[in-house]
Design a protein around this motif. Structure first.
Motif, mmCIF file in Angstrom:
data_model
loop_
_atom_site.group_PDB
_atom_site.id
_atom_site.type_symbol
_atom_site.label_atom_id
_atom_site.label_comp_id
_atom_site.label_asym_id
_atom_site.label_seq_id
_atom_site.Cartn_x
_atom_site.Cartn_y
_atom_site.Cartn_z
ATOM 1 N N PHE A 169 0.841 -1.202 0.000
ATOM 2 C CA PHE A 169 0.000 0.000 0.000
ATOM 3 C C PHE A 169 0.873 1.247 0.000
ATOM 4 N N ASP A 170 0.416 2.270 -0.691
ATOM 5 C CA ASP A 170 1.103 3.551 -0.667
ATOM 6 C C ASP A 170 0.667 4.339 0.565
ATOM 7 N N MET A 171 1.500 5.287 0.969
ATOM 8 C CA MET A 171 1.093 6.249 1.995
ATOM 9 C C MET A 171 0.071 7.195 1.366
ATOM 10 N N PRO A 172 -0.933 7.665 2.114
ATOM 11 C CA PRO A 172 -1.153 7.408 3.542
ATOM 12 C C PRO A 172 -2.074 6.221 3.821
ATOM 13 N N GLU A 173 -2.474 5.480 2.741
ATOM 14 C CA GLU A 173 -3.419 4.382 2.952
ATOM 15 C C GLU A 173 -2.850 3.314 3.875
ATOM 16 N N ARG A 174 -1.547 3.041 3.755
ATOM 17 C CA ARG A 174 -0.931 2.054 4.634
ATOM 18 C C ARG A 174 -1.027 2.500 6.090
ATOM 19 N N ALA A 175 -0.708 3.762 6.350
ATOM 20 C CA ALA A 175 -0.770 4.268 7.722
ATOM 21 C C ALA A 175 -2.207 4.252 8.248
ATOM 22 N N ARG A 176 -3.169 4.538 7.366
ATOM 23 C CA ARG A 176 -4.581 4.515 7.799
ATOM 24 C C ARG A 176 -5.009 3.100 8.172
ATOM 25 N N LEU A 177 -4.597 2.125 7.386
ATOM 26 C CA LEU A 177 -4.927 0.737 7.713
ATOM 27 C C LEU A 177 -4.301 0.327 9.043
ATOM 28 N N GLN A 178 -3.066 0.757 9.266
ATOM 29 C CA GLN A 178 -2.413 0.446 10.536
ATOM 30 C C GLN A 178 -3.170 1.090 11.693
ATOM 31 N N ARG A 179 -3.595 2.331 11.524
ATOM 32 C CA ARG A 179 -4.335 3.005 12.602
ATOM 33 C C ARG A 179 -5.685 2.321 12.843
ATOM 34 N N ALA A 180 -6.347 1.888 11.762
ATOM 35 C CA ALA A 180 -7.613 1.169 11.920
ATOM 36 C C ALA A 180 -7.400 -0.138 12.684
ATOM 37 N N TYR A 181 -6.304 -0.817 12.366
ATOM 38 C CA TYR A 181 -5.984 -2.066 13.078
ATOM 39 C C TYR A 181 -5.773 -1.782 14.570
ATOM 40 N N TRP A 182 -4.941 -0.781 14.860
ATOM 41 C CA TRP A 182 -4.670 -0.459 16.264
ATOM 42 C C TRP A 182 -5.938 0.007 16.977
ATOM 43 N N GLU A 183 -6.815 0.713 16.264
ATOM 44 C CA GLU A 183 -8.079 1.149 16.874
ATOM 45 C C GLU A 183 -8.900 -0.072 17.312
ATOM 46 N N CYS A 184 -8.980 -1.073 16.461
ATOM 47 C CA CYS A 184 -9.701 -2.293 16.828
ATOM 48 C C CYS A 184 -8.990 -3.027 17.965
ATOM 49 N N PHE A 185 -7.667 -3.031 17.947
ATOM 50 C CA PHE A 185 -6.877 -3.640 19.027
ATOM 51 C C PHE A 185 -7.214 -2.975 20.357
ATOM 52 N N ILE A 186 -7.270 -1.656 20.376
ATOM 53 C CA ILE A 186 -7.572 -0.906 21.600
ATOM 54 C C ILE A 186 -8.970 -1.251 22.110
ATOM 55 N N HIS A 187 -9.939 -1.238 21.213
ATOM 56 C CA HIS A 187 -11.319 -1.536 21.623
ATOM 57 C C HIS A 187 -11.440 -2.980 22.112
ATOM 58 N N GLU A 188 -10.715 -3.897 21.478
ATOM 59 C CA GLU A 188 -10.803 -5.290 21.893
ATOM 60 C C GLU A 188 -10.175 -5.498 23.271
ATOM 61 N N ARG A 189 -9.051 -4.849 23.533
ATOM 62 C CA ARG A 189 -8.421 -4.959 24.849
ATOM 63 C C ARG A 189 -9.338 -4.370 25.936
ATOM 64 N N PHE A 190 -9.944 -3.220 25.640
ATOM 65 C CA PHE A 190 -10.867 -2.620 26.606
ATOM 66 C C PHE A 190 -12.043 -3.559 26.867
ATOM 67 N N THR A 191 -12.594 -4.146 25.807
ATOM 68 C CA THR A 191 -13.730 -5.054 25.937
ATOM 69 C C THR A 191 -13.357 -6.290 26.752
ATOM 70 N N ALA A 192 -12.134 -6.786 26.567
ATOM 71 C CA ALA A 192 -11.682 -7.958 27.327
ATOM 72 C C ALA A 192 -11.618 -7.654 28.822
ATOM 73 N N LEU A 193 -11.077 -6.488 29.175
ATOM 74 C CA LEU A 193 -10.913 -6.136 30.592
ATOM 75 C C LEU A 193 -12.226 -5.724 31.243
ATOM 76 N N THR A 194 -13.119 -5.102 30.474
ATOM 77 C CA THR A 194 -14.349 -4.574 31.060
ATOM 78 C C THR A 194 -15.498 -5.567 31.033
ATOM 79 N N TYR A 195 -15.622 -6.317 29.935
ATOM 80 C CA TYR A 195 -16.763 -7.220 29.767
ATOM 81 C C TYR A 195 -16.351 -8.688 29.658
ATOM 82 N N ASN A 196 -15.057 -8.969 29.897
ATOM 83 C CA ASN A 196 -14.556 -10.350 29.912
ATOM 84 C C ASN A 196 -14.812 -11.091 28.609
#
Length: 481
Positions: free
Chosen positions: A234-261
């Motif tokens: 992927f060219d920039m900035p699409e590659r960086a956007r995909l990475q940020r989308a991935y990390w955004e889902c990672f953050i939400h999933e970690r929060f969901t694991a700790l809060t709602y098991n």
């Protein structure tokens, strides 16, 4: 003469379960100022009518739905958020200016915390709503998530706001196209699912939220966002956007694991997202610090929180607390805007509280004065005082802007602190008064948010009463009631 009953009722009367006279503009809708429509006859909507600035709430009242065949019994919109499919050509949209009114708040408050789809792209999708169901679906959920995160109304107005969010969420789901055999999902598809998850959790539809979080993650895998080799193509900035989308889902999933098991499935990427010159410097720095926060919730952390804790050691607890206390991190965060500081610092306090709970469940804590502070039973009281000192320095709305997620964290912190005060032995007079003052401050702070009323506050209220009974000699304790 007996009044004749009509054989049909308008959509609004059906939803409200009131008697309708069946006229083209029925008496009930005329009385309360609602749009009167019938499922079998959808009037066309003039695109020439313009909205005055500040008419978002009025326009929300005019959003209506056509029930699908075999739909569930009707109740409030928040109780019937379902995914149905209807032709886009038979549904009229609000005037574009209705959605334009959300763009400024989205760009200022939502995008910095979820920096994937900029306001300029949303503006373009608004212009395509009549021609593209995908665009229409995203625009509705963009409006819903912005409303979800930026309305700090009084408690008595909160139900109406939740109803409007549910209305917009339902419209977004109605316009979603099924993922066909040859479908090509996009990064907009990822964020549409993630915003749907955020709104569903805000409406306390936790199972629905988890479903759409997993959907967003599945789309990421379809886009190969987990693969370094695929991302390199992927060219920039699409590659960086995909990475940020991935990390955004990672953050939400970690929060969901700790809060709602809920079990997580994403692994951390090899590094932070690639530098994107198009991102504001503060936005990029704040998002990277958020990633660093949740990277501390590694596989071992999740294993101890969700599963067997017999392997937890005092060394692991102290090491994790020291990572979370990182003074260099705090200095860097202190240079960011208040909204980002609020999310990052409260999250750190929450993670330290969770780490303390892991230690407590494995009997690694002690009240002995010779014990390390990081392994002390009174450690949360130190955190509560630090948190209070931080909260008095920032505007309240910088906390509320983060929605239900940050309120969940504050609830957990307050819940742990009250337990510590209840079960620790009486301290000296001045120390006890300090503890009570910190709890009173935190109680008044969290209860001031309308969204907190949905987070089991009765549990805290009972504990506040028990604290009052334990310390009747302290005059200020009456403020806990």
């Amino acid at each position: 003469m007996e009044q004749r009953r009509t054989s049909r009722a308008c959509d609004a009367c059906k939803r409200r379960k009131v008697r309708c006279n069946g006229q083209s503009r029925c008496q009930q809708c005329t009385h309360v100022g609602l749009r009167c429509t019938y499922a079998s006859t959808l009037p066309s909507r003039s695109r020439k009518r313009s909205l005055a600035r500040g008419s978002v709430i009025a326009e929300c009242k005019t959003l209506s739905f056509q029930p699908s065949q075999g739909s569930q019994p009707e109740g409030t919109l928040a109780s019937r958020v379902v995914s149905i499919s209807i032709p886009a050509s038979i549904v009229s949209h609000p005037n574009p200016s209705f959605f334009h009114e959300f763009l400024h708040e989205y760009e200022r408050y939502v995008y910095p915390m979820s920096p994937v789809i900029p306001a300029s792209e949303v503006h373009e999708m608004i212009s395509k709503m009549d021609d593209s169901r995908d665009a229409a679906s995203f625009v509705y959920i963009f409006a819903a998530v912005t409303l979800n995160l930026t309305r700090g109304e009084p408690v008595h107005e909160a139900p109406a706001t939740r109803e409007r969010i549910a209305t917009l969420l339902t419209r977004s789901l109605e316009h979603r196209r099924p993922l066909g055999f040859d479908a090509q999902p996009t990064i907009v598809s990822v964020m549409s699912s993630l915003f749907t998850e955020m709104c569903s959790v805000g409406l306390r539809r936790l199972d629905l939220g988890f479903f759409y979080l997993r959907e967003a993650i599945s789309i990421l895998y379809m886009l190969h966002a987990h693969s370094d080799e695929a991302l390199a193509e992927f060219d920039m900035p699409e590659r960086a956007r995909l990475q940020r989308a991935y990390w955004e889902c990672f953050i939400h999933e970690r929060f969901t694991a700790l809060t709602y098991n809920r079990p997580p499935c994403l692994s951390a990427l090899r590094g932070l997202p690639d530098h994107d010159p198009s991102l504001p410097e503060d936005t990029e720095a704040g998002f990277n610090h958020t990633i660093e926060n949740f990277c501390l919730v590694d596989r071992k952390f999740l294993e101890y929180w969700l599963g067997e804790r017999s392997g937890v050691s005092a060394e692991w607890i102290e090491n994790k607390q020291q990572q979370l206390e990182d003074n260099c991190w705090h200095r860097e965060v202190s240079q960011l805007p208040g909204m980002m500081q609020a999310d990052l610092i409260i999250t750190r306090h929450w993670l330290r509280t969770v780490t303390w709970q892991i230690a407590l469940s494995n009997t690694l804590l002690s009240s002995s004065p010779d014990t390390s502070l990081l392994l002390s039973l009174s450690f949360p009281l130190r955190l509560s005082n630090q948190l209070r000192q931080f909260l008095v320095t920032i505007p309240r709305d910088m906390v509320g802007i983060h929605g239900s997620g940050i309120l969940e964290k504050l609830f957990e912190i307050a819940n742990v602190i009250t337990d510590v005060v209840l079960h620790l032995p009486h301290a000296s007079g001045d120390e006890t008064i300090q503890r009570i003052h910190d709890i009173i401050f935190l109680k008044n702070f969290v209860y001031s948010f309308a969204g907190f009323q949905t987070l089991r506050p009765a549990v805290l209220t009972q504990k506040f009463e028990m604290i009052r009974e334990k310390y009747p000699e302290i005059r200020e304790i009456e403020l806990l009631l």
